[in-house]
Design an enzyme around this catalytic site. Structure first.
Site, PDB file in Angstrom:
ATOM      1  N   ASP A  79       0.833  -1.197   0.000  1.00 12.44           N
ATOM      2  CA  ASP A  79       0.000   0.000   0.000  1.00 12.44           C
ATOM      3  C   ASP A  79       0.877   1.261   0.000  1.00 12.44           C
ATOM      4  O   ASP A  79       1.874   1.313   0.721  1.00 12.44           O
ATOM      5  CB  ASP A  79      -0.892  -0.044   1.251  1.00 12.44           C
ATOM      6  CG  ASP A  79      -2.082   0.877   1.146  1.00 12.44           C
ATOM      7  OD1 ASP A  79      -2.469   1.237   0.020  1.00 12.44           O
ATOM      8  OD2 ASP A  79      -2.637   1.234   2.207  1.00 12.44           O
ATOM      9  N   ASP A 101       1.786   5.154  -5.496  1.00 12.33           N
ATOM     10  CA  ASP A 101       1.097   6.388  -5.133  1.00 12.33           C
ATOM     11  C   ASP A 101       1.913   7.607  -5.564  1.00 12.33           C
ATOM     12  O   ASP A 101       2.882   7.967  -4.925  1.00 12.33           O
ATOM     13  CB  ASP A 101       0.836   6.415  -3.619  1.00 12.33           C
ATOM     14  CG  ASP A 101       0.083   7.669  -3.200  1.00 12.33           C
ATOM     15  OD1 ASP A 101      -0.280   8.466  -4.083  1.00 12.33           O
ATOM     16  OD2 ASP A 101      -0.144   7.846  -1.993  1.00 12.33           O
ATOM     17  N   GLU A 131      -3.301   6.050  -7.897  1.00 16.15           N
ATOM     18  CA  GLU A 131      -4.305   6.972  -7.351  1.00 16.15           C
ATOM     19  C   GLU A 131      -4.317   8.252  -8.169  1.00 16.15           C
ATOM     20  O   GLU A 131      -3.271   8.808  -8.484  1.00 16.15           O
ATOM     21  CB  GLU A 131      -3.965   7.278  -5.881  1.00 16.15           C
ATOM     22  CG  GLU A 131      -4.925   8.259  -5.213  1.00 16.15           C
ATOM     23  CD  GLU A 131      -4.697   8.372  -3.699  1.00 16.15           C
ATOM     24  OE1 GLU A 131      -4.412   7.331  -3.053  1.00 16.15           O
ATOM     25  OE2 GLU A 131      -4.788   9.493  -3.174  1.00 16.15           O
ATOM     26  N   HIS A 175      -7.812   9.663   5.004  1.00 16.32           N
ATOM     27  CA  HIS A 175      -7.068   8.705   5.826  1.00 16.32           C
ATOM     28  C   HIS A 175      -7.143   9.106   7.298  1.00 16.32           C
ATOM     29  O   HIS A 175      -7.175  10.290   7.620  1.00 16.32           O
ATOM     30  CB  HIS A 175      -5.595   8.693   5.428  1.00 16.32           C
ATOM     31  CG  HIS A 175      -5.336   8.119   4.068  1.00 16.32           C
ATOM     32  ND1 HIS A 175      -4.968   8.887   2.997  1.00 16.32           N
ATOM     33  CD2 HIS A 175      -5.381   6.847   3.614  1.00 16.32           C
ATOM     34  CE1 HIS A 175      -4.792   8.120   1.938  1.00 16.32           C
ATOM     35  NE2 HIS A 175      -5.047   6.867   2.278  1.00 16.32           N
ATOM     36  N   GLY A 176      -7.125   8.096   8.179  1.00 14.48           N
ATOM     37  CA  GLY A 176      -7.038   8.374   9.623  1.00 14.48           C
ATOM     38  C   GLY A 176      -8.356   8.866  10.172  1.00 14.48           C
ATOM     39  O   GLY A 176      -9.424   8.462   9.723  1.00 14.48           O
ATOM     40  N   HIS A 203      -9.790   4.584  -0.508  1.00 10.74           N
ATOM     41  CA  HIS A 203      -8.894   4.662   0.654  1.00 10.74           C
ATOM     42  C   HIS A 203      -9.609   5.422   1.763  1.00 10.74           C
ATOM     43  O   HIS A 203     -10.525   6.187   1.506  1.00 10.74           O
ATOM     44  CB  HIS A 203      -7.604   5.404   0.283  1.00 10.74           C
ATOM     45  CG  HIS A 203      -6.642   4.567  -0.492  1.00 10.74           C
ATOM     46  ND1 HIS A 203      -5.348   4.361  -0.101  1.00 10.74           N
ATOM     47  CD2 HIS A 203      -6.809   3.858  -1.634  1.00 10.74           C
ATOM     48  CE1 HIS A 203      -4.749   3.570  -0.974  1.00 10.74           C
ATOM     49  NE2 HIS A 203      -5.607   3.247  -1.919  1.00 10.74           N
ATOM     50  N   GLY A 204      -9.175   5.184   3.014  1.00 10.17           N
ATOM     51  CA  GLY A 204      -9.770   5.923   4.126  1.00 10.17           C
ATOM     52  C   GLY A 204     -11.148   5.405   4.498  1.00 10.17           C
ATOM     53  O   GLY A 204     -12.066   6.176   4.767  1.00 10.17           O
ATOM     54  N   ASN A 225      -9.963   0.238   1.719  1.00 10.59           N
ATOM     55  CA  ASN A 225      -8.837   0.150   2.650  1.00 10.59           C
ATOM     56  C   ASN A 225      -9.299   0.500   4.060  1.00 10.59           C
ATOM     57  O   ASN A 225      -9.994   1.494   4.271  1.00 10.59           O
ATOM     58  CB  ASN A 225      -7.747   1.137   2.235  1.00 10.59           C
ATOM     59  CG  ASN A 225      -6.985   0.678   1.014  1.00 10.59           C
ATOM     60  OD1 ASN A 225      -7.452  -0.194   0.286  1.00 10.59           O
ATOM     61  ND2 ASN A 225      -5.824   1.256   0.788  1.00 10.59           N
TER      62      ASN A 225
END
Ligand code: ZN
Length: 281
Positions: A79, A101, A131, A175-176, A203-204, A225
């Site tokens: 990743d 990425d 991406e 993300h996060g 993602h995220g 993800n």
């Protein structure tokens, strides 16, 4: 069964569900992820971020071995592959997919670097994810969540020029941990799905909301993800335990219990339960 990510995502696209890509960095969460997938007969993509394990070659050996022995289909994806060298190291370690990425580079740089790496990866039978647009971090959500979305026409050109197997798109996730409430652009996702021939990746996934994720899976997202929510669930499960006696010896089991329960929850949400191609012993 160890497979390429392309195989899993092409099946998900036809089947109208998304494959979970739990973030994994050691033998304990790796086993937890594969066990959760086996218990749900779901395909799974082991997502390993470059650098989270200090020894990618060793991690690759354990991951490919456990994947080969798994009763369900397992792909192993590097990743957020950074440098050319990192991506090559992932391939050498046995990963069946790499994400390249370059989402913070210009469109032309992104195309040329991804194209070069995709050629090398494909020659070795390894799938490639890239991406376009940029999925930022939750702390910058107020800005990144609006300004860096994927442009559908650019994305069509990007896929054609790079020959990637799947594309991570920015449609309002981060993300996060989100600062603020996630707002997914479903109309944009529908347009991307309609125009782009390859499977789309989100993602995220953590904190994005079950209903949102389920809707994304139905609208063309084929891989989600997941990291923060799984790690948090693992820690919460550990913190609930009584460790005054011999409980400390169960540390990794407690962590795995939380991780697995949360991943199984997401397998239900994403619709991949029963799609793992379960093998008999
Ligand atoms: Zn990501």
């Amino acid at each position: 069964m160890l497979v390429t990510m392309k195989e899993l995502l092409d099946e998900a696209k036809v089947g109208g569900y998304a494959v979970p890509a739990p973030n994994v960095d050691n033998e304990h969460n790796l086993r937890a992820a594969i066990e959760a997938a086996e218990e749900m007969n779901s395909p799974v993509i082991i997502g390993h971020i470059c650098g989270y394990n200090p020894d990618i070659q060793y991690f690759g050996r354990i991951a490919t071995d456990l994947a080969r022995r798994a009763k369900v289909k397992v792909a192993i994806n590097l990743d957020h592959g950074g440098s050319f060298e990192d991506c090559m190291a992932g391939i050498q370690a046995g990963f069946t997919s790499i994400m390249i990425d370059r989402s913070q580079s210009s469109f032309d740089e992104n195309v040329s670097e991804v194209k070069e790496l995709a050629k090398a990866a494909h020659a070795l039978g390894v799938s490639v994810e890239a991406e376009l647009g940029h999925v930022g971090v939750g702390q910058n959500y107020a800005v990144d969540g609006k300004q860096m979305l994927t442009d559908p026409d650019e994305a069509v050109r990007f896929v054609k020029e790079t020959n990637v197997d799947c594309l991570a798109v920015a449609v309002g996730t981060a993300h996060g941990v989100y600062q603020g409430t996630p707002k997914i652009r479903f109309e944009l996702l529908e347009e991307l799905t309609e125009k782009i021939p390859v499977p789309l990746v989100l993602h995220g996934g953590s904190g994005s909301g079950d209903e949102n994720l389920s809707r994304c899976a139905k609208l063309g997202i084929c891989k989600v993800n997941l990291s923060n929510d799984l790690r948090k669930a693992a820690i919460e499960s550990l913190l609930k335990q009584d460790i005054s006696g011999d409980g400390a010896y169960e540390m990794y089991n407690y962590l795995a219990d939380g991780y697995k329960a949360k991943l199984k929850h997401y397998i239900e949400i994403l619709g991949s339960k029963g799609m793992g191609g379960e093998l008999n012993d």
